[in-house]
Write a protein that holds these residues in place. Sequence first.
Motif, mmCIF file in Angstrom:
data_model
loop_
_atom_site.group_PDB
_atom_site.id
_atom_site.type_symbol
_atom_site.label_atom_id
_atom_site.label_comp_id
_atom_site.label_asym_id
_atom_site.label_seq_id
_atom_site.Cartn_x
_atom_site.Cartn_y
_atom_site.Cartn_z
ATOM 1 N N VAL A 76 0.845 -1.197 0.000
ATOM 2 C CA VAL A 76 0.000 0.000 0.000
ATOM 3 C C VAL A 76 0.882 1.249 0.000
ATOM 4 N N ALA A 77 1.889 1.240 0.844
ATOM 5 C CA ALA A 77 2.800 2.389 0.929
ATOM 6 C C ALA A 77 3.444 2.658 -0.421
ATOM 7 N N SER A 78 3.866 1.592 -1.074
ATOM 8 C CA SER A 78 4.557 1.746 -2.349
ATOM 9 C C SER A 78 3.603 2.226 -3.450
ATOM 10 N N ALA A 79 2.367 1.730 -3.439
ATOM 11 C CA ALA A 79 1.381 2.178 -4.435
ATOM 12 C C ALA A 79 1.090 3.672 -4.268
ATOM 13 N N LEU A 80 0.959 4.110 -3.005
ATOM 14 C CA LEU A 80 0.694 5.528 -2.731
ATOM 15 C C LEU A 80 1.862 6.381 -3.190
ATOM 16 N N GLN A 81 3.033 5.883 -2.885
ATOM 17 C CA GLN A 81 4.228 6.653 -3.185
ATOM 18 C C GLN A 81 4.454 6.776 -4.685
ATOM 19 N N SER A 82 4.330 5.664 -5.410
ATOM 20 C CA SER A 82 4.629 5.787 -6.841
ATOM 21 C C SER A 82 3.541 6.568 -7.573
ATOM 22 N N ALA A 83 2.329 6.614 -7.014
ATOM 23 C CA ALA A 83 1.288 7.446 -7.636
ATOM 24 C C ALA A 83 1.359 8.882 -7.126
#
Length: 282
Positions: free
Chosen positions: A133-140
Amino acid sequence: RAKEAGRNAIRLFTPAMAEDARNKLIRIEELRRAVERDEFVLHYQPQKEVRSGRVIGVEALVRWQHPTQGLLLPGAFIPLAEETGLIVPLGEIVLRKACRQARLWQDRDLPALRVGVNVSARQFLESSLTSQVASALQSADLDPQWLELELTESLIMRDVEGAIERMHELKTLGVSLAIDDFGTGYSSLSTLRRFPLSRLKIDRSFIADIPEKLGDMAITSAIVSLGRTLDLEVVAEGVETEEQARFLESAGCELLQGYLFARPLPSSEIESLIAGAAAKPA
Ligand code: C2E
Ligand code: MG
Ligand code: MG
Ligand code: MG
């Protein structure tokens, strides 16, 4: 149970069964390839805020653009994805797409929309969920307040302590959490208040037979008051008629989602829907 097993002890492996097994293997292989190639698209179903009459959120619902069979609904592949563990990489694809889309809408200057993403049991138990989740938020590059994760009641009641811990982990990222299909499990008030939740989504089965089934209306009203007691927003799912919407509004339900307002739609149609509504004089 032993008696039952005894009675069924003689099992013939029929040609039909062999055929089923073969089809399932083919299906698994197709699904594995679909995850590899990303053959998935998200449709989004609007949620209307009763107080303002505006769409303030959407639920992301995955569809499989199958190479020969057309657009498949989750019922046709999510169970198999769960069974095989493919739900974990598939879930990550969904999270990334949903976050990217939410950010895109913001970049187009549409009124901001919260995006709800369904999380299945297998995904929730996977230790990597929080970092996914953290990575999805960050890359978006999406502000976490616009992402909501939907967990089912049965899932979080299975292991309450474990679920609370995992939910707090997710909350530290800044996302919000909702219970999906609420009313079908057996959560007590005392357990519910321990979960760091923002929203309850009333299961569609309680809405479907309003106003014919008085019992369902009573349950629905009770869930809305429960939400008020716990300071949670309540969302009704599967609202199909004006009468249901009126009842829910009078019961004090804050958000409505259902075919009455819109079916799950491709992102472009969400855009015209929101832009059109915003352009209309109030
Ligand atoms: P859900 O999360 O409870 O989603 C609501 C379902 O109800 C959606 O079905 C939606 O199209 C349908 N629905 C909404 N309004 C109405 C209405 O007024 N009438 C009727 N008859 N149906 C309505 P859908 O898209 O087929 O999804 C079914 C289930 O598949 C979802 O139930 C959810 O549990 C699961 N699912 C969908 N997308 C994902 C995903 O990305 N990941 C996971 N793990 N599960 C997903
Ligand atoms: Mg849901
Ligand atoms: Mg639901
Ligand atoms: Mg459901």
